[in-house]
Design an enzyme around this catalytic site. Sequence first.
Site, PDB file in Angstrom:
ATOM      1  N   GLU B 114      -7.494   3.767  12.172  1.00 32.97           N
ATOM      2  CA  GLU B 114      -8.026   2.438  12.495  1.00 32.97           C
ATOM      3  C   GLU B 114      -7.427   1.352  11.618  1.00 32.97           C
ATOM      4  O   GLU B 114      -7.153   0.235  12.080  1.00 32.97           O
ATOM      5  CB  GLU B 114      -9.550   2.453  12.325  1.00 32.97           C
ATOM      6  N   VAL B 117      -3.868  -0.974  12.248  1.00 29.28           N
ATOM      7  CA  VAL B 117      -3.670  -2.085  13.185  1.00 29.28           C
ATOM      8  C   VAL B 117      -4.832  -3.062  13.120  1.00 29.28           C
ATOM      9  O   VAL B 117      -5.990  -2.650  13.194  1.00 29.28           O
ATOM     10  CB  VAL B 117      -3.551  -1.570  14.640  1.00 29.28           C
ATOM     11  N   GLU B 175       3.703 -11.606   1.309  1.00 29.19           N
ATOM     12  CA  GLU B 175       4.320 -10.790   0.271  1.00 29.19           C
ATOM     13  C   GLU B 175       5.465 -11.562  -0.393  1.00 29.19           C
ATOM     14  O   GLU B 175       5.969 -12.539   0.162  1.00 29.19           O
ATOM     15  CB  GLU B 175       4.933  -9.521   0.914  1.00 29.19           C
ATOM     16  N   ASP B 186       6.588  -6.285  11.680  1.00 27.12           N
ATOM     17  CA  ASP B 186       5.277  -5.706  11.389  1.00 27.12           C
ATOM     18  C   ASP B 186       4.407  -5.706  12.654  1.00 27.12           C
ATOM     19  O   ASP B 186       3.792  -4.692  13.008  1.00 27.12           O
ATOM     20  CB  ASP B 186       4.607  -6.527  10.281  1.00 27.12           C
ATOM     21  N   LYS B 190       2.799  -2.478  15.113  1.00 29.19           N
ATOM     22  CA  LYS B 190       1.398  -2.380  15.549  1.00 29.19           C
ATOM     23  C   LYS B 190       1.307  -2.332  17.075  1.00 29.19           C
ATOM     24  O   LYS B 190       0.509  -1.581  17.639  1.00 29.19           O
ATOM     25  CB  LYS B 190       0.602  -3.564  14.995  1.00 29.19           C
ATOM     26  N   GLY B 287      -6.491  -7.368   3.629  1.00 34.22           N
ATOM     27  CA  GLY B 287      -7.282  -7.407   2.412  1.00 34.22           C
ATOM     28  C   GLY B 287      -7.617  -5.988   2.015  1.00 34.22           C
ATOM     29  O   GLY B 287      -7.900  -5.148   2.868  1.00 34.22           O
TER      30      GLY B 287
END
Lengths: 407, 407
Positions: B114, B117, B175, B186, B190, B287
């Site tokens: 989970e 993504v 980043e 990225d 996903k 996060g």
Amino acid sequence: MSEPIRIGLLGRGTVGAAFADLVEQRADAVEEATGRRPEIGGVLTRSDGHAEQIIESSDLVVELMGGTDPARDYVLEALRGGKPVVTANKQLLAQHGDELFDVARDAGVQLRFEAAVAGVIPVIRVIQESFGAAEIEKVFGIVNGTTNFILSEMAASGAAYDDVLTRAQELGYAEADPTEDVNGADAAAKMAILARLAFHTPVSLEEVDYDGIETVQPDDLAYAKELGLSLKLLGVAERRDSGISVRVFPCFLYRGHPLAPIEGPFNAVMVEAPAITEVTMSGPGAGGVETASAVLGDVVSIIAGDAPVHRVGERLEIVRDVPSAFYLHLEVADRPGVLADVAGVLGRNEVSVKSVNQRGLGNDARLVMVMHECLESHFRAAVEEISTLDFLRSPPRSIRVIEEEFV
Amino acid sequence: MSEPIRIGLLGRGTVGAAFADLVEQRADAVEEATGRRPEIGGVLTRSDGHAEQIIESSDLVVELMGGTDPARDYVLEALRGGKPVVTANKQLLAQHGDELFDVARDAGVQLRFEAAVAGVIPVIRVIQESFGAAEIEKVFGIVNGTTNFILSEMAASGAAYDDVLTRAQELGYAEADPTEDVNGADAAAKMAILARLAFHTPVSLEEVDYDGIETVQPDDLAYAKELGLSLKLLGVAERRDSGISVRVFPCFLYRGHPLAPIEGPFNAVMVEAPAITEVTMSGPGAGGVETASAVLGDVVSIIAGDAPVHRVGERLEIVRDVPSAFYLHLEVADRPGVLADVAGVLGRNEVSVKSVNQRGLGNDARLVMVMHECLESHFRAAVEEISTLDFLRSPPRSIRVIEEEFV
């Protein structure tokens, strides 16, 4: 080949009939996903079928009768007999939840009820499973589509409550007797269920204070619009000091609130917890097929038991050249004929223009265009050709545009 | 008392450390929910621990190392050894999904992901379980929080891409090397994962076309604002003819689109299928704690096996008198002293006024007021007192107001 799963269907109204159709349509997919094929065994209708017999001969019982009597007896009987139950019956759960969950727990049998709250939004599963280990602080949202439709219409049209209610009834968004929806009782039952799951505490329907929307006046909505507010019927369940508060009330939301843009017969639920911050989920509030789909999701979970590793079917072809609408930004020389040349290239490439704005003068002149949907390869070919035109001051810039409008 | 579940933790960076903390904090709650207490067994860090030993001695493996090498070997080893695996590693799944899922299926072991993504949004569970029997037509949304933050900031401030990127890096939303985020890679990884699950077909990363946001200019956003559009980096996976299309691209959305109001470092995903119409889910994109929470949700599901009947803790007190802000609408006589009298009653009841508008003249005079948050009992007492004042032409009308502002 393994045995099919026999589903005993109690109730064959709008949702029950849609569920029976859906089982037939999706039986192959369910069998591929779980290894077992679902089939409707007995069906109990108002005039036909024998409940005890249907329950006895089923592997799994789906209760879509509504009302608490005799639904409560049938569900208890199924659970005690070791049959998993799926129900969409919010009144049954809100009024007899303690008893039903105790019996299910003692029997070690699943009782699932995704369709009882918030239509097709999978809020029950998300609270119980995804956030099962989170300390939920607050669950709130729009859990009645009828009232959200009425409030949206009143705000948009300035019409009075009674007129909009009549319209909602004509469109099928409100029942002939809309009392339970418009006075907040329906939302209160749903919030009692959500509070119980979120906070792991018994919550009875009588403990939920609720107000409805019957007294909302058109000028409340007019002032709200001036203040940048939108009016929603909210259900709120939250921790307060060492206890909880569970309420339903009409409420103004400031612009920027995630629930403010939810319009029409939609539902939306927010869950807040320290470790997840907040999650918002929205979708259609009800509808026979949508409710039946939520019921089928529960049925599949029961059949699957453990979460399966997803199945893989045949490889689907990857399609790369798909239609899109585009924005096109061209910095051009400020002279006659530029637009004609650009439009000519677009036309030859079967790209049709929706809007053009010419901006700036001299060295700041530019064309800002939006295209209708076209095949991406056509648009790219046109842009390539445009970029060779001598009046271009910099390379063309393009960005896709999505135009679909939602409720 | 049953044995605890020993979790082998591979990787102890930001997410790994947050996960270890969360397991400790929520161990009681997980034990209550599932009957078994989770505990971190071995931990593999860059400098310490022996992977094979940790996997061998664990009941369940959590992979939070990132990268594909040696993560792939460790996950395969765990699955082959019959240990369920939870991972947040999107590159691992996007690049080696076929292999990993095949091994998991053969071993009859759960592989959950989970957290790979859409941050805390439970989109994997919802697609696999709630909509496991639905024929999904389209999955799309904002699956990269860094780029959504940058685009929101550019639109709000008019600043250039490079300046906003620097700001995002200072705030920790981007980043030090933001390449994979801003160029769309990225999001592509996903979308490869989501497409695989939604359409039950293998999708490799190389099959996903992607564009990033590096070339977006401030004036694109300025024109967009004039046109009522907002710019998002969208991932779209959809059925097209007999195949599928999986793409990532910057895209303008018209006002009213459910994804248009998603601002800042948030993610949002929409799922469309005939039987569900559409469901939208949104929440923080990433996060450490949020990702760890998604990982823990998967761990709990594995421990629980079948969906448990929710546990019931001690009964929590129902709190009925809670603070709210209120709108108050008074139809009053058009004469001096009215506002002073109303304000006096409010003040004596500890209700503080945020704004007052006097509207209309003569028989149409009215006060439209918004209060600061106050205890509901205080406000009700004030309204009761106000309703006895002789200059009132009709009963007072009040509606709650929610002021919280979100991102």
